[in-house]
Enzyme design. Structure first.
Site, PDB file in Angstrom:
ATOM      1  N   CYS A 122       0.873  -1.054   0.050  1.00 30.35           N
ATOM      2  CA  CYS A 122      -0.153  -0.126   0.028  1.00 30.35           C
ATOM      3  C   CYS A 122       0.873   1.273  -0.275  1.00 30.35           C
ATOM      4  O   CYS A 122       1.916   1.300   0.536  1.00 30.35           O
ATOM      5  CB  CYS A 122      -0.971  -0.080   1.059  1.00 30.35           C
ATOM      6  SG  CYS A 122      -0.215   0.721   2.643  1.00 30.35           S
ATOM      7  N   GLU A 123       0.426   1.937  -0.727  1.00 34.37           N
ATOM      8  CA  GLU A 123       1.405   3.546  -0.892  1.00 34.37           C
ATOM      9  C   GLU A 123       1.003   4.296   0.290  1.00 34.37           C
ATOM     10  O   GLU A 123       1.977   5.289   0.183  1.00 34.37           O
ATOM     11  CB  GLU A 123       0.956   4.026  -2.252  1.00 34.37           C
ATOM     12  CG  GLU A 123      -0.193   4.709  -2.299  1.00 34.37           C
ATOM     13  CD  GLU A 123      -0.803   5.075  -3.740  1.00 34.37           C
ATOM     14  OE1 GLU A 123      -0.278   4.922  -4.754  1.00 34.37           O
ATOM     15  OE2 GLU A 123      -1.660   6.065  -3.753  1.00 34.37           O
ATOM     16  N   HIS A 124       0.238   4.158   0.968  1.00 31.38           N
ATOM     17  CA  HIS A 124       0.225   4.952   2.251  1.00 31.38           C
ATOM     18  C   HIS A 124       0.982   4.400   3.567  1.00 31.38           C
ATOM     19  O   HIS A 124       1.500   5.302   4.397  1.00 31.38           O
ATOM     20  CB  HIS A 124      -1.333   5.018   2.685  1.00 31.38           C
ATOM     21  CG  HIS A 124      -2.248   5.471   1.629  1.00 31.38           C
ATOM     22  ND1 HIS A 124      -3.143   4.821   1.200  1.00 31.38           N
ATOM     23  CD2 HIS A 124      -2.158   6.375   0.830  1.00 31.38           C
ATOM     24  CE1 HIS A 124      -3.878   5.359   0.545  1.00 31.38           C
ATOM     25  NE2 HIS A 124      -3.293   6.544  -0.037  1.00 31.38           N
ATOM     26  N   HIS A 125       1.271   3.082   3.694  1.00 28.84           N
ATOM     27  CA  HIS A 125       2.145   2.764   4.731  1.00 28.84           C
ATOM     28  C   HIS A 125       3.059   1.911   4.376  1.00 28.84           C
ATOM     29  O   HIS A 125       3.984   1.328   5.145  1.00 28.84           O
ATOM     30  CB  HIS A 125       1.190   1.844   5.796  1.00 28.84           C
ATOM     31  CG  HIS A 125      -0.020   2.754   6.135  1.00 28.84           C
ATOM     32  ND1 HIS A 125      -1.103   2.666   5.523  1.00 28.84           N
ATOM     33  CD2 HIS A 125      -0.150   3.517   7.222  1.00 28.84           C
ATOM     34  CE1 HIS A 125      -2.042   3.256   6.192  1.00 28.84           C
ATOM     35  NE2 HIS A 125      -1.466   4.042   7.238  1.00 28.84           N
ATOM     36  N   GLN A 182      -5.604  -0.696  -3.740  1.00 26.49           N
ATOM     37  CA  GLN A 182      -6.447  -1.817  -4.394  1.00 26.49           C
ATOM     38  C   GLN A 182      -7.013  -1.113  -5.641  1.00 26.49           C
ATOM     39  O   GLN A 182      -7.033  -1.985  -6.462  1.00 26.49           O
ATOM     40  CB  GLN A 182      -7.135  -2.568  -3.423  1.00 26.49           C
ATOM     41  CG  GLN A 182      -7.981  -3.858  -3.940  1.00 26.49           C
ATOM     42  CD  GLN A 182      -8.641  -4.515  -3.003  1.00 26.49           C
ATOM     43  OE1 GLN A 182      -8.488  -4.427  -1.679  1.00 26.49           O
ATOM     44  NE2 GLN A 182      -9.873  -4.983  -3.424  1.00 26.49           N
ATOM     45  N   HIS A 233      -5.558  -6.199   3.782  1.00 24.90           N
ATOM     46  CA  HIS A 233      -4.585  -5.157   4.135  1.00 24.90           C
ATOM     47  C   HIS A 233      -3.786  -4.999   5.188  1.00 24.90           C
ATOM     48  O   HIS A 233      -4.552  -5.007   6.241  1.00 24.90           O
ATOM     49  CB  HIS A 233      -5.284  -3.751   3.754  1.00 24.90           C
ATOM     50  CG  HIS A 233      -6.094  -3.644   2.226  1.00 24.90           C
ATOM     51  ND1 HIS A 233      -5.513  -2.759   1.370  1.00 24.90           N
ATOM     52  CD2 HIS A 233      -6.972  -4.251   1.650  1.00 24.90           C
ATOM     53  CE1 HIS A 233      -6.145  -2.966   0.333  1.00 24.90           C
ATOM     54  NE2 HIS A 233      -7.139  -3.897   0.383  1.00 24.90           N
ATOM     55  N   CYS A 240      -2.063  -3.090   6.561  1.00 18.94           N
ATOM     56  CA  CYS A 240      -2.184  -1.837   7.404  1.00 18.94           C
ATOM     57  C   CYS A 240      -3.573  -1.341   8.200  1.00 18.94           C
ATOM     58  O   CYS A 240      -3.461  -0.588   8.973  1.00 18.94           O
ATOM     59  CB  CYS A 240      -1.808  -0.585   6.547  1.00 18.94           C
ATOM     60  SG  CYS A 240      -3.088  -0.317   5.110  1.00 18.94           S
TER      61      CYS A 240
HETATM   62 ZN    ZN Z   1      -2.123   1.510   4.043  1.00 18.01          ZN
END
Ligand code: ZN
Length: 189
Positions: free
Chosen positions: A78-81, A120, A148, A150
């Site tokens: 995931c590009e956020h975490h 996703q 996920h 995260c």
């Molecule tokens: Zn994430």
């Protein structure tokens, strides 16, 4: 990935190990920065690449019906975490003018799309868009079920939850019966 960038990852991981309060010189993790760099080289190998090029197109009988490839496993970050999300992808398309792609190339397309920082929803759309670009079929359907880390390891901390996404184009978005046929055939457990 070139050596300069692998060194950057190694140095960054050494910093992270220090920052979380561990000792990068501790015997059993001394090689960890180098191992992470090698793992990232593979996990992120398609970063920045826009188009899937590793395919051949075949011609079959004009009236070819829906092609479905089901339960293709995928792993992404995931590009956020920068934590993993993973699950399965179902892909279907209706060929136009008898143009098809080798079946083994669809899992490769999924890897191509997944091996970068992403979310996703973008993976779902990108698989559909690439198939549309490559084959110009009458329609494409993509559905993804994923977990996920995260969400499971932190934040809401609920494990085992799946997230579902779909993308339909062409005849799949116009024809509800066809869409339902796809969804029923590929129903994700
Ligand atoms: Zn994430």
């Amino acid at each position: 990935m070139n050596e300069k960038n692998k060194t950057k990852i190694k140095n960054a991981v050494t910093d992270i190990i220090q920052a979380i309060g561990d000792d990068p010189e501790r015997a059993s993790i001394q090689e960890t920065p180098a191992r992470v760099a090698t793992a990232y080289e593979e996990i992120f190998s398609a970063t920045g690449k826009k188009h899937f090029e590793d395919y051949k197109i075949f011609n079959v009988d004009e009236n070819a019906d829906m092609v479905v490839v089901q339960d293709i496993p995928f792993y992404s970050m995931c590009e956020h975490h920068l934590l993993p999300f993973f699950g399965t992808v179902n892909v279907a398309y209706i060929p136009q003018n008898g143009k098809i792609i080798g079946l083994s190339k669809i899992p490769r397309l999924v890897n191509f799309v997944a091996r970068r920082p992403s979310v996703q929803e973008n993976i779902t759309v990108m698989i559909a868009d690439e198939l549309q670009r490559i084959l110009n079929p009458k329609g494409v359907a993509v559905s993804i079920s994923a977990r996920h880390l995260c969400m499971e390891m932190r934040g809401i901390n609920k494990s085992g939850l799946s997230t579902y996404t779909n993308k339909f184009s062409g005849v799949f978005s116009d024809d509800h019966e066809l869409k339902n046929e796809f969804l029923q055939q590929t129903r994700q457990k």
